[in-house]
Design a protein around this motif. Structure first.
Motif, PDB file in Angstrom:
ATOM      1  N   GLY A  14      61.874  63.495 101.046  1.00  0.00           N
ATOM      2  CA  GLY A  14      60.798  64.005 101.893  1.00  0.00           C
ATOM      3  C   GLY A  14      60.506  65.458 101.608  1.00  0.00           C
ATOM      4  N   LEU A  15      61.568  66.258 101.453  1.00  0.00           N
ATOM      5  CA  LEU A  15      61.376  67.668 101.110  1.00  0.00           C
ATOM      6  C   LEU A  15      60.703  67.805  99.758  1.00  0.00           C
ATOM      7  N   GLN A  16      61.117  66.974  98.811  1.00  0.00           N
ATOM      8  CA  GLN A  16      60.516  67.012  97.473  1.00  0.00           C
ATOM      9  C   GLN A  16      59.015  66.729  97.545  1.00  0.00           C
ATOM     10  N   ARG A  17      58.612  65.717  98.309  1.00  0.00           N
ATOM     11  CA  ARG A  17      57.190  65.401  98.450  1.00  0.00           C
ATOM     12  C   ARG A  17      56.425  66.564  99.079  1.00  0.00           C
ATOM     13  N   ASP A  18      57.037  67.182 100.101  1.00  0.00           N
ATOM     14  CA  ASP A  18      56.355  68.280 100.783  1.00  0.00           C
ATOM     15  C   ASP A  18      56.216  69.502  99.880  1.00  0.00           C
ATOM     16  N   LEU A  19      57.246  69.781  99.088  1.00  0.00           N
ATOM     17  CA  LEU A  19      57.152  70.917  98.170  1.00  0.00           C
ATOM     18  C   LEU A  19      56.133  70.633  97.067  1.00  0.00           C
ATOM     19  N   ASN A  20      56.020  69.364  96.648  1.00  0.00           N
ATOM     20  CA  ASN A  20      54.960  69.004  95.703  1.00  0.00           C
ATOM     21  C   ASN A  20      53.581  69.288  96.304  1.00  0.00           C
ATOM     22  N   TYR A  21      53.461  69.018  97.577  1.00  0.00           N
ATOM     23  CA  TYR A  21      52.205  69.259  98.295  1.00  0.00           C
ATOM     24  C   TYR A  21      51.799  70.725  98.181  1.00  0.00           C
ATOM     25  N   TRP A  22      52.769  71.597  98.415  1.00  0.00           N
ATOM     26  CA  TRP A  22      52.441  73.029  98.381  1.00  0.00           C
ATOM     27  C   TRP A  22      52.239  73.539  96.964  1.00  0.00           C
ATOM     28  N   GLN A  23      52.858  72.895  95.998  1.00  0.00           N
ATOM     29  CA  GLN A  23      52.557  73.253  94.621  1.00  0.00           C
ATOM     30  C   GLN A  23      51.104  72.933  94.289  1.00  0.00           C
ATOM     31  N   ARG A  24      50.577  71.887  94.882  1.00  0.00           N
ATOM     32  CA  ARG A  24      49.192  71.508  94.615  1.00  0.00           C
ATOM     33  C   ARG A  24      48.190  72.337  95.419  1.00  0.00           C
ATOM     34  N   TYR A  25      48.490  72.582  96.685  1.00  0.00           N
ATOM     35  CA  TYR A  25      47.492  73.191  97.572  1.00  0.00           C
ATOM     36  C   TYR A  25      47.796  74.629  97.990  1.00  0.00           C
ATOM     37  N   GLY A  26      49.007  75.085  97.723  1.00  0.00           N
ATOM     38  CA  GLY A  26      49.414  76.390  98.233  1.00  0.00           C
ATOM     39  C   GLY A  26      48.571  77.548  97.731  1.00  0.00           C
ATOM     40  N   ARG A  27      48.271  77.574  96.443  1.00  0.00           N
ATOM     41  CA  ARG A  27      47.525  78.701  95.884  1.00  0.00           C
ATOM     42  C   ARG A  27      46.130  78.804  96.521  1.00  0.00           C
ATOM     43  N   CYS A  28      45.448  77.665  96.636  1.00  0.00           N
ATOM     44  CA  CYS A  28      44.120  77.680  97.237  1.00  0.00           C
ATOM     45  C   CYS A  28      44.195  78.084  98.707  1.00  0.00           C
ATOM     46  N   LEU A  29      45.211  77.588  99.414  1.00  0.00           N
ATOM     47  CA  LEU A  29      45.323  77.911 100.829  1.00  0.00           C
ATOM     48  C   LEU A  29      45.641  79.389 101.029  1.00  0.00           C
ATOM     49  N   ARG A  30      46.436  79.959 100.154  1.00  0.00           N
ATOM     50  CA  ARG A  30      46.686  81.405 100.240  1.00  0.00           C
ATOM     51  C   ARG A  30      45.386  82.174 100.048  1.00  0.00           C
ATOM     52  N   GLY A  31      44.544  81.722  99.133  1.00  0.00           N
ATOM     53  CA  GLY A  31      43.255  82.369  98.943  1.00  0.00           C
ATOM     54  C   GLY A  31      42.389  82.243 100.183  1.00  0.00           C
ATOM     55  N   HIS A  32      42.439  81.104 100.844  1.00  0.00           N
ATOM     56  CA  HIS A  32      41.669  80.894 102.071  1.00  0.00           C
ATOM     57  C   HIS A  32      42.145  81.838 103.173  1.00  0.00           C
ATOM     58  N   LEU A  47      53.368  62.790  96.744  1.00  0.00           N
ATOM     59  CA  LEU A  47      52.902  63.639  97.831  1.00  0.00           C
ATOM     60  C   LEU A  47      53.148  62.953  99.175  1.00  0.00           C
ATOM     61  N   PRO A  48      53.242  63.722 100.258  1.00  0.00           N
ATOM     62  CA  PRO A  48      53.416  63.113 101.581  1.00  0.00           C
ATOM     63  C   PRO A  48      52.142  62.400 102.022  1.00  0.00           C
ATOM     64  N   PRO A  49      52.233  61.486 102.979  1.00  0.00           N
ATOM     65  CA  PRO A  49      51.053  60.746 103.445  1.00  0.00           C
ATOM     66  C   PRO A  49      49.916  61.641 103.930  1.00  0.00           C
ATOM     67  N   SER A  50      50.245  62.802 104.490  1.00  0.00           N
ATOM     68  CA  SER A  50      49.204  63.683 105.039  1.00  0.00           C
ATOM     69  C   SER A  50      48.256  64.201 103.966  1.00  0.00           C
ATOM     70  N   ALA A  51      48.645  64.106 102.695  1.00  0.00           N
ATOM     71  CA  ALA A  51      47.770  64.576 101.618  1.00  0.00           C
ATOM     72  C   ALA A  51      46.465  63.774 101.567  1.00  0.00           C
ATOM     73  N   ARG A  52      46.463  62.583 102.153  1.00  0.00           N
ATOM     74  CA  ARG A  52      45.241  61.768 102.160  1.00  0.00           C
ATOM     75  C   ARG A  52      44.160  62.356 103.055  1.00  0.00           C
ATOM     76  N   PHE A  53      44.537  63.250 103.945  1.00  0.00           N
ATOM     77  CA  PHE A  53      43.610  63.726 104.965  1.00  0.00           C
ATOM     78  C   PHE A  53      43.125  65.149 104.731  1.00  0.00           C
ATOM     79  N   VAL A  54      43.398  65.708 103.554  1.00  0.00           N
ATOM     80  CA  VAL A  54      43.024  67.102 103.306  1.00  0.00           C
ATOM     81  C   VAL A  54      42.026  67.201 102.162  1.00  0.00           C
ATOM     82  N   ASP A  55      41.341  68.358 102.131  1.00  0.00           N
ATOM     83  CA  ASP A  55      40.414  68.615 101.032  1.00  0.00           C
ATOM     84  C   ASP A  55      41.153  69.259  99.873  1.00  0.00           C
ATOM     85  N   ASP A  56      40.405  69.789  98.920  1.00  0.00           N
ATOM     86  CA  ASP A  56      41.038  70.360  97.721  1.00  0.00           C
ATOM     87  C   ASP A  56      41.825  71.633  98.002  1.00  0.00           C
ATOM     88  N   CYS A  57      41.696  72.171  99.211  1.00  0.00           N
ATOM     89  CA  CYS A  57      42.412  73.392  99.554  1.00  0.00           C
ATOM     90  C   CYS A  57      43.536  73.136 100.567  1.00  0.00           C
TER      91      CYS A  57
END
Length: 230
Positions: free
Chosen positions: A64-82, A213-223
């Motif tokens: 579960g932690l691995q999936r969540d950290l994968n999530y932030w590897q994908r979306y973290g940079r964009c979210l920091r910019g936001h 990725l965790p299931p919640s990734a289905r509900f987010v945009d590219d950021c």
């Protein structure tokens, strides 16, 4: 009395009784030893089965932690910019709607509290090195939940820039910028864990690299922001 016992023994009846007693004694002792060995074997099997069960639950925390950290590897940079854009809007005196501010998904790994006795049972079925890596991962999962919880607590502060409830004051804007700094710090930490901090521990724990990725990734945009958030 002594003479009677001597005669009883001399006639052979005593020797037969003694042999019978010795045989029965050995049978009883052997039965006790076998029963004790069987009980120990059953107990050891039970302990091992419990260790395997706890190990499976702990590994699921790691996955579960691995999936969540994968999530932030994908979306973290964009979210920091936001978050940086929100902070600049506060500094520039601009307003942002609730839709523009949005809200990120904050996936969390499964929660499991393990006692020292639980970890002892786990160590009975895996090496100390692997157990140590799993302990580090569960500790990281706890810290991860703390950091994402802080993001959830700080994010509503950004709504102070929403002019729908009145013009934000300088103090409101200062709060937004402080909250943005805290959120950005926590985002950097979860991104670091996925790229560096927890990589070796995951390998030592027996978790193969994957891009799940965790299931919640289905509900987010590219950021990483929830779709249709109002």
């Amino acid at each position: 009395m002594f003479h009677a016992v001597r005669q009883w023994w001399g006639e052979g009846r005593g020797k037969a009784t003694a042999r019978l007693f010795a045989f029965e004694f050995l049978v009883v002792v052997a039965g006790v030893l076998v029963a004790q060995a069987l009980a120990n074997w059953v107990a050891e099997r039970g302990q091992r089965a419990e260790g395997e069960r706890l190990l499976a639950q702990t590994m699921e925390i790691g996955r579960g932690l691995q999936r969540d950290l994968n999530y932030w590897q994908r979306y973290g940079r964009c979210l920091r910019g936001h978050v940086a854009k929100i902070s600049r809007a506060a500094a520039d005196g601009r307003l942002l709607s609730a839709e523009q501010i949005g809200r990120p998904a904050l996936p969390s790994p499964p929660d499991l509290a393990l006692s020292s006795d639980d970890w002892r049972k786990i160590r009975d079925v895996i090496s100390d090195e692997r157990a140590g890596a799993l302990i580090s991962l569960t500790n990281t999962a706890e810290t991860y939940n703390l950091f994402t919880g802080q993001i959830a607590e700080q994010w509503p502060t950004f709504r102070l820039l929403d002019g729908a409830t009145g013009s934000p004051s300088p103090a409101d804007r200062a709060q937004v910028r402080l909250a943005a700094t805290k959120v950005d710090n926590n985002l950097r930490w979860v991104m670091f864990q996925g790229s560096t901090g927890s990589v070796e521990n995951m390998h030592e724990a027996g978790l193969e690299p994957n891009g799940d990725l965790p299931p919640s990734a289905r509900f987010v945009d590219d950021c990483g922001l929830l779709k249709d958030w109002r």
